[in-house]
Design a protein around this motif. Sequence first.
Motif, PDB file in Angstrom:
ATOM      1  N   GLU A  44       0.835  -1.206   0.000  1.00 11.55           N
ATOM      2  CA  GLU A  44       0.000   0.000   0.000  1.00 11.55           C
ATOM      3  C   GLU A  44       0.869   1.256   0.000  1.00 11.55           C
ATOM      4  O   GLU A  44       0.608   2.206  -0.741  1.00 11.55           O
ATOM      5  CB  GLU A  44      -0.917   0.007   1.225  1.00 11.55           C
ATOM      6  CG  GLU A  44      -1.991  -1.061   1.189  1.00 11.55           C
ATOM      7  CD  GLU A  44      -2.714  -1.167   2.510  1.00 11.55           C
ATOM      8  OE1 GLU A  44      -3.864  -0.701   2.576  1.00 11.55           O
ATOM      9  OE2 GLU A  44      -2.134  -1.704   3.471  1.00 11.55           O
ATOM     10  N   THR A  85      -5.758   3.754   5.007  1.00  9.53           N
ATOM     11  CA  THR A  85      -6.640   3.989   3.864  1.00  9.53           C
ATOM     12  C   THR A  85      -7.890   4.764   4.260  1.00  9.53           C
ATOM     13  O   THR A  85      -8.243   5.749   3.616  1.00  9.53           O
ATOM     14  CB  THR A  85      -7.031   2.655   3.199  1.00  9.53           C
ATOM     15  OG1 THR A  85      -5.839   1.997   2.782  1.00  9.53           O
ATOM     16  CG2 THR A  85      -7.931   2.877   1.998  1.00  9.53           C
ATOM     17  N   ALA A 123      -8.113   7.797   1.655  1.00 12.88           N
ATOM     18  CA  ALA A 123      -9.278   7.815   0.764  1.00 12.88           C
ATOM     19  C   ALA A 123      -9.815   9.247   0.669  1.00 12.88           C
ATOM     20  O   ALA A 123      -9.989   9.787  -0.426  1.00 12.88           O
ATOM     21  CB  ALA A 123     -10.360   6.867   1.261  1.00 12.88           C
ATOM     22  N   HIS A 144      -3.835   2.831  -2.940  1.00  9.91           N
ATOM     23  CA  HIS A 144      -4.141   1.409  -2.804  1.00  9.91           C
ATOM     24  C   HIS A 144      -5.333   1.324  -1.858  1.00  9.91           C
ATOM     25  O   HIS A 144      -5.261   1.802  -0.721  1.00  9.91           O
ATOM     26  CB  HIS A 144      -2.946   0.676  -2.201  1.00  9.91           C
ATOM     27  CG  HIS A 144      -3.069  -0.803  -2.194  1.00  9.91           C
ATOM     28  ND1 HIS A 144      -4.030  -1.471  -1.475  1.00  9.91           N
ATOM     29  CD2 HIS A 144      -2.337  -1.752  -2.808  1.00  9.91           C
ATOM     30  CE1 HIS A 144      -3.890  -2.777  -1.649  1.00  9.91           C
ATOM     31  NE2 HIS A 144      -2.858  -2.965  -2.461  1.00  9.91           N
ATOM     32  N   PRO A 145      -6.449   0.738  -2.296  1.00  4.37           N
ATOM     33  CA  PRO A 145      -7.669   0.795  -1.475  1.00  4.37           C
ATOM     34  C   PRO A 145      -7.762  -0.250  -0.352  1.00  4.37           C
ATOM     35  O   PRO A 145      -8.806  -0.358   0.276  1.00  4.37           O
ATOM     36  CB  PRO A 145      -8.771   0.581  -2.502  1.00  4.37           C
ATOM     37  CG  PRO A 145      -8.130  -0.260  -3.543  1.00  4.37           C
ATOM     38  CD  PRO A 145      -6.689   0.175  -3.606  1.00  4.37           C
ATOM     39  N   THR A 148     -11.498  -4.674  -1.488  1.00  2.00           N
ATOM     40  CA  THR A 148     -12.619  -4.260  -2.346  1.00  2.00           C
ATOM     41  C   THR A 148     -13.695  -3.499  -1.580  1.00  2.00           C
ATOM     42  O   THR A 148     -14.397  -2.680  -2.165  1.00  2.00           O
ATOM     43  CB  THR A 148     -13.256  -5.472  -3.053  1.00  2.00           C
ATOM     44  OG1 THR A 148     -13.650  -6.440  -2.066  1.00  2.00           O
ATOM     45  CG2 THR A 148     -12.267  -6.111  -4.025  1.00  2.00           C
ATOM     46  N   ALA A 151     -12.296  -0.018  -1.077  1.00  2.87           N
ATOM     47  CA  ALA A 151     -12.162   0.588  -2.414  1.00  2.87           C
ATOM     48  C   ALA A 151     -13.365   1.466  -2.748  1.00  2.87           C
ATOM     49  O   ALA A 151     -13.230   2.454  -3.477  1.00  2.87           O
ATOM     50  CB  ALA A 151     -11.984  -0.490  -3.469  1.00  2.87           C
ATOM     51  N   GLN A 152     -14.530   1.128  -2.213  1.00  9.58           N
ATOM     52  CA  GLN A 152     -15.732   1.905  -2.502  1.00  9.58           C
ATOM     53  C   GLN A 152     -15.647   3.333  -1.940  1.00  9.58           C
ATOM     54  O   GLN A 152     -16.389   4.213  -2.368  1.00  9.58           O
ATOM     55  CB  GLN A 152     -16.972   1.200  -1.942  1.00  9.58           C
ATOM     56  CG  GLN A 152     -17.176  -0.201  -2.500  1.00  9.58           C
ATOM     57  CD  GLN A 152     -17.141  -0.229  -4.021  1.00  9.58           C
ATOM     58  OE1 GLN A 152     -17.862   0.511  -4.674  1.00  9.58           O
ATOM     59  NE2 GLN A 152     -16.281  -1.061  -4.582  1.00  9.58           N
ATOM     60  N   ARG A 159      -8.361   5.298  -7.439  1.00  9.65           N
ATOM     61  CA  ARG A 159      -8.265   3.939  -6.925  1.00  9.65           C
ATOM     62  C   ARG A 159      -7.237   3.129  -7.725  1.00  9.65           C
ATOM     63  O   ARG A 159      -7.397   2.925  -8.917  1.00  9.65           O
ATOM     64  CB  ARG A 159      -9.631   3.274  -7.031  1.00  9.65           C
ATOM     65  CG  ARG A 159      -9.779   1.999  -6.267  1.00  9.65           C
ATOM     66  CD  ARG A 159     -11.185   1.408  -6.451  1.00  9.65           C
ATOM     67  NE  ARG A 159     -12.244   2.356  -6.160  1.00  9.65           N
ATOM     68  CZ  ARG A 159     -13.414   2.390  -6.795  1.00  9.65           C
ATOM     69  NH1 ARG A 159     -13.688   1.524  -7.756  1.00  9.65           N
ATOM     70  NH2 ARG A 159     -14.336   3.277  -6.475  1.00  9.65           N
ATOM     71  N   THR A 161      -5.321  -0.282  -8.868  1.00 10.79           N
ATOM     72  CA  THR A 161      -5.778  -1.644  -9.100  1.00 10.79           C
ATOM     73  C   THR A 161      -5.111  -2.563  -8.078  1.00 10.79           C
ATOM     74  O   THR A 161      -3.906  -2.475  -7.867  1.00 10.79           O
ATOM     75  CB  THR A 161      -5.391  -2.093 -10.531  1.00 10.79           C
ATOM     76  OG1 THR A 161      -5.934  -1.150 -11.445  1.00 10.79           O
ATOM     77  CG2 THR A 161      -5.927  -3.466 -10.826  1.00 10.79           C
TER      78      THR A 161
END
Length: 162
Positions: A44, A85, A123, A144-145, A148, A151-152, A159, A161
Amino acid sequence: MEPVTEWIRHRFPLAENVSPDMVEQWMKENRERLLLLDVRSPAEYQVSHLQGAIRVDPETTNMGELVKTLGLEGSGCQTVVCYCTAGYHGSQMAQRVRSLSTPEQGPEGAASLKVYNLEGGLAKWANERRPLVDSEGRPTSVVHPYNTVWAQLVEPEHRATI
């Protein structure tokens, strides 16, 4: 983002939050008194982090050793901002470091530290289009989220990958 931030605040009540605006101001005006702790995995951190941040393993529990390693003992008044994050690990680390702040440690120990969690983590920072750097120190806009679910919280254009 707000429901997640509120849940994290409730989960870690001793972790004081600081806004991205304030952290960015401190980075510009008082950098020598500011320590940024990136509480994420090496992968990350490589994608992006705040300029000058030091990565700390999220599983670190020996706070006394961490304070010694970072040279915070007897450093006078120091501002420490922990982040991850979304704020979970950052708040957890901020609460652990703050737990060292007891009156019997006196003004020369960890009690003189001002410890915060970056509200909303990277974020929120990235979504607000604030500066980030990659592992080579180059400007980047992606985060780096973590997974998943988190990530939202990161806008798609910011975001990375995973």
